[in-house]
Design a protein around this motif. Structure first.
Motif, PDB file in Angstrom:
ATOM      1  N   SER A  76       3.769  -0.354 -11.210  1.00 25.17           N
ATOM      2  CA  SER A  76       3.667  -1.866 -11.254  1.00 25.17           C
ATOM      3  C   SER A  76       4.123  -1.918 -10.570  1.00 25.17           C
ATOM      4  O   SER A  76       5.481  -1.951 -10.172  1.00 25.17           O
ATOM      5  CB  SER A  76       4.323  -1.965 -12.849  1.00 25.17           C
ATOM      6  OG  SER A  76       2.877  -1.646 -13.737  1.00 25.17           O
TER       7      SER A  76
ATOM      8  N   ASN B  36       1.095  -1.056   0.039  1.00 25.48           N
ATOM      9  CA  ASN B  36      -0.014  -0.239  -0.102  1.00 25.48           C
ATOM     10  C   ASN B  36       0.817   1.483   0.214  1.00 25.48           C
ATOM     11  O   ASN B  36       0.006   2.187  -0.475  1.00 25.48           O
ATOM     12  CB  ASN B  36      -0.723   0.600   1.145  1.00 25.48           C
ATOM     13  CG  ASN B  36      -1.632  -1.235   1.286  1.00 25.48           C
ATOM     14  OD1 ASN B  36      -2.204  -1.470  -0.077  1.00 25.48           O
ATOM     15  ND2 ASN B  36      -2.830  -1.611   2.432  1.00 25.48           N
TER      16      ASN B  36
ATOM     17  N   ARG C 209      -4.201  -4.481  -6.229  1.00 25.03           N
ATOM     18  CA  ARG C 209      -2.945  -4.259  -6.886  1.00 25.03           C
ATOM     19  C   ARG C 209      -2.911  -5.915  -8.502  1.00 25.03           C
ATOM     20  O   ARG C 209      -2.557  -6.332  -7.724  1.00 25.03           O
ATOM     21  CB  ARG C 209      -1.923  -4.227  -6.120  1.00 25.03           C
ATOM     22  CG  ARG C 209      -2.007  -2.882  -5.073  1.00 25.03           C
ATOM     23  CD  ARG C 209      -2.069  -1.616  -6.088  1.00 25.03           C
ATOM     24  NE  ARG C 209      -0.423  -1.005  -6.590  1.00 25.03           N
ATOM     25  CZ  ARG C 209       0.100  -0.828  -6.109  1.00 25.03           C
ATOM     26  NH1 ARG C 209      -0.439   0.275  -4.567  1.00 25.03           N
ATOM     27  NH2 ARG C 209       1.244   0.036  -6.635  1.00 25.03           N
ATOM     28  N   GLU C 210      -2.602  -5.946  -9.578  1.00 28.69           N
ATOM     29  CA  GLU C 210      -2.357  -6.707 -10.049  1.00 28.69           C
ATOM     30  C   GLU C 210      -0.720  -6.409 -10.085  1.00 28.69           C
ATOM     31  O   GLU C 210       0.000  -5.997 -10.175  1.00 28.69           O
ATOM     32  CB  GLU C 210      -2.590  -6.743 -10.913  1.00 28.69           C
ATOM     33  CG  GLU C 210      -3.407  -7.879 -11.473  1.00 28.69           C
ATOM     34  CD  GLU C 210      -3.816  -7.597 -13.177  1.00 28.69           C
ATOM     35  OE1 GLU C 210      -2.939  -8.237 -14.388  1.00 28.69           O
ATOM     36  OE2 GLU C 210      -4.751  -7.374 -13.455  1.00 28.69           O
ATOM     37  N   MET C 211      -0.028  -7.888  -9.248  1.00 29.57           N
ATOM     38  CA  MET C 211       1.134  -8.274  -9.491  1.00 29.57           C
ATOM     39  C   MET C 211       2.032  -9.173 -10.776  1.00 29.57           C
ATOM     40  O   MET C 211       1.248 -10.063 -10.964  1.00 29.57           O
ATOM     41  CB  MET C 211       1.988  -8.016  -8.521  1.00 29.57           C
ATOM     42  CG  MET C 211       1.414  -6.691  -6.894  1.00 29.57           C
ATOM     43  SD  MET C 211       2.196  -6.716  -5.501  1.00 29.57           S
ATOM     44  CE  MET C 211       1.537  -8.400  -4.958  1.00 29.57           C
TER      45      MET C 211
ATOM     46  N   GLU D 268      -2.366  -9.003  -3.852  1.00 35.13           N
ATOM     47  CA  GLU D 268      -3.397  -9.351  -4.841  1.00 35.13           C
ATOM     48  C   GLU D 268      -4.519  -8.734  -4.439  1.00 35.13           C
ATOM     49  O   GLU D 268      -5.346  -8.057  -5.027  1.00 35.13           O
ATOM     50  CB  GLU D 268      -3.266  -9.907  -6.639  1.00 35.13           C
ATOM     51  CG  GLU D 268      -1.612 -10.087  -7.037  1.00 35.13           C
ATOM     52  CD  GLU D 268      -1.899 -10.846  -7.979  1.00 35.13           C
ATOM     53  OE1 GLU D 268      -0.794  -9.956  -9.116  1.00 35.13           O
ATOM     54  OE2 GLU D 268      -2.286 -11.465  -8.378  1.00 35.13           O
TER      55      GLU D 268
ATOM     56  N   LYS E 137      -0.140   4.072  -6.760  1.00 36.36           N
ATOM     57  CA  LYS E 137      -0.577   3.219  -7.580  1.00 36.36           C
ATOM     58  C   LYS E 137      -0.428   3.310  -8.887  1.00 36.36           C
ATOM     59  O   LYS E 137      -0.680   2.384  -9.819  1.00 36.36           O
ATOM     60  CB  LYS E 137      -2.053   3.975  -7.127  1.00 36.36           C
ATOM     61  CG  LYS E 137      -2.911   3.816  -6.070  1.00 36.36           C
ATOM     62  CD  LYS E 137      -3.918   2.518  -5.610  1.00 36.36           C
ATOM     63  CE  LYS E 137      -4.676   2.675  -4.945  1.00 36.36           C
ATOM     64  NZ  LYS E 137      -3.575   1.465  -3.406  1.00 36.36           N
TER      65      LYS E 137
ATOM     66  N   SER F 294      -5.147  -6.018  -1.922  1.00 37.34           N
ATOM     67  CA  SER F 294      -4.676  -4.404  -2.237  1.00 37.34           C
ATOM     68  C   SER F 294      -5.090  -3.868  -3.890  1.00 37.34           C
ATOM     69  O   SER F 294      -5.260  -3.055  -3.576  1.00 37.34           O
ATOM     70  CB  SER F 294      -2.777  -5.027  -2.957  1.00 37.34           C
ATOM     71  OG  SER F 294      -2.615  -5.200  -3.130  1.00 37.34           O
TER      72      SER F 294
END
Ligand code: 13P
Ligand code: SF4
Length: 331
Positions: free
Chosen positions: A160, A153, A179-181, A174, A157, A177
């Motif tokens: 990547s 976090n 978020r794609e990682m 993922e 944002k 959060s």
């Protein structure tokens, strides 16, 4: 001073008298040498009980960064000793058995990880602390299971992210959060071995029990879990919960502190797929014994040594992680 044959086996291999009281001798050596024994929650009960400090990966790193001892004996797995040495280069850092590795760290060789990182050179490289110093040196920031969500976090944002080496922790992060990682495909053999079938059977047998799990476990298990957290978070959860029974899906060493903190509660270790093997024991963590700790302190062997250029590079992402954790604590 070193006996060459110890170097070959990776720990001091010496006969000791059966009459020797190891706890007394260890305490004597600790005082004489101003040494501190730090142990991970996955260590055998006797080691946890003799340690000056018992904690999860984050707490061990924090303690290694700030203590007054001349010698740190880190009873855990090798990457934990390495992290202590990276943070405290002027101290002697000892481990009871140099063979105490980690299947997760082994699933991420530095040369292959470097190629992966180079392919996504605009990404922020986030790595789990269960890695070698060489992999840390390729990272922008390190996480432990305690602070992984906070660290992710803390990354803007628009950046990547590459996350490695644990694909299960990565998937979990993922989902939390959003978020794609880019995930490295590594895993811990202990946490991947839990049997869903046998856990479902246990839940039927104990409908009053909560299932708690470490985020290194596979997704189907995490989806069933009532609570997910690092070893420290699981321990904190069981000691504060009103529930009296828990099925615990992580390495079985943590049960020692859970029972100590909650004598009125029942803890059932989650069973592995293969009932003939003790897979919920990490065989690397369990290489350490009181005898090895005694001999390690006596001969100050094996020592963790890291080449200074590598140490300095690996220190940067660890210090960033500790700083995120400190900021969160202050809030
Ligand atoms: P913790 O971060 O919870 O200490 O986990 C360390 C570990 O090795 C898990 O398998
Ligand atoms: Fe490594 Fe798994 Fe053992 Fe933890 S339990 S030290 S991740 S092999």
């Amino acid at each position: 001073m070193y006996n060459n044959s110890w170097e070959k086996v990776g720990y001091v291999n010496e006969e000791i008298s059966k009459n020797l009281d190891l706890k007394v001798e260890i305490n004597k050596l600790k005082r004489e040498k101003n040494a501190i024994i730090m142990a991970h929650y996955y260590q055998i009960d006797e080691i946890q009980d003799i340690a000056d400090f018992v904690g999860d990966s984050l707490a061990l790193a924090q303690k290694a960064a700030s203590n007054d001892a001349d010698i740190i004996l880190l009873s855990g797995v090798y990457f934990m000793g390495e992290t202590a040495k990276i943070l405290s280069p002027d101290k002697t850092v000892l481990v009871p058995d140099i063979n105490a590795g980690c299947s997760l760290a082994d699933s991420c060789p530095a040369d292959e990880f470097e190629k992966f990182v180079n392919k996504y050179s605009d990404h922020t490289v986030v790595t789990y602390v269960n890695t070698t110093a060489a992999v840390k040196a390729l990272s922008d920031i390190v996480v432990t299971s305690t602070n992984a969500v906070d660290v992710i976090n803390s990354i803007p944002k628009e950046k990547s992210i590459i996350f490695g080496p644990d694909r299960n922790l990565g998937n979990y992060l993922e989902s939390i959060s959003g978020r794609e990682m880019m995930l490295w495909d590594g895993a811990c053999h202990v946490h991947e071995q839990f049997s869903i079938e046998r856990i479902v059977a246990l839940k039927k047998e104990h409908p009053d029990a909560l299932l708690i799990a470490h985020p290194e476990c596979k997704k189907p298990l995490l989806l069933m879990a009532d609570f997910i957290g690092s070893t420290a978070a699981l321990l904190n959860y069981t000691s504060h919960s009103d529930c009296k029974k828990f099925i615990v899906a992580t390495e079985s060493g943590i049960l020692h502190q859970m029972i100590k903190k909650s004598k009125d509660k029942t803890f059932i270790p989650a069973p592995p797929i293969d009932s003939t093997c003790g897979c919920s024991d990490c065989e690397f963590m369990k290489l350490n014994t009181l005898k090895k700790i005694y001999l390690t302190l006596k001969y100050e062997y094996p020592k963790v040594e890291i080449e200074e250029k590598l140490r300095k590079r690996a220190l940067i992402p660890i210090e960033r992680m500790l700083s995120v954790s400190n900021q969160i604590k202050k809030k």
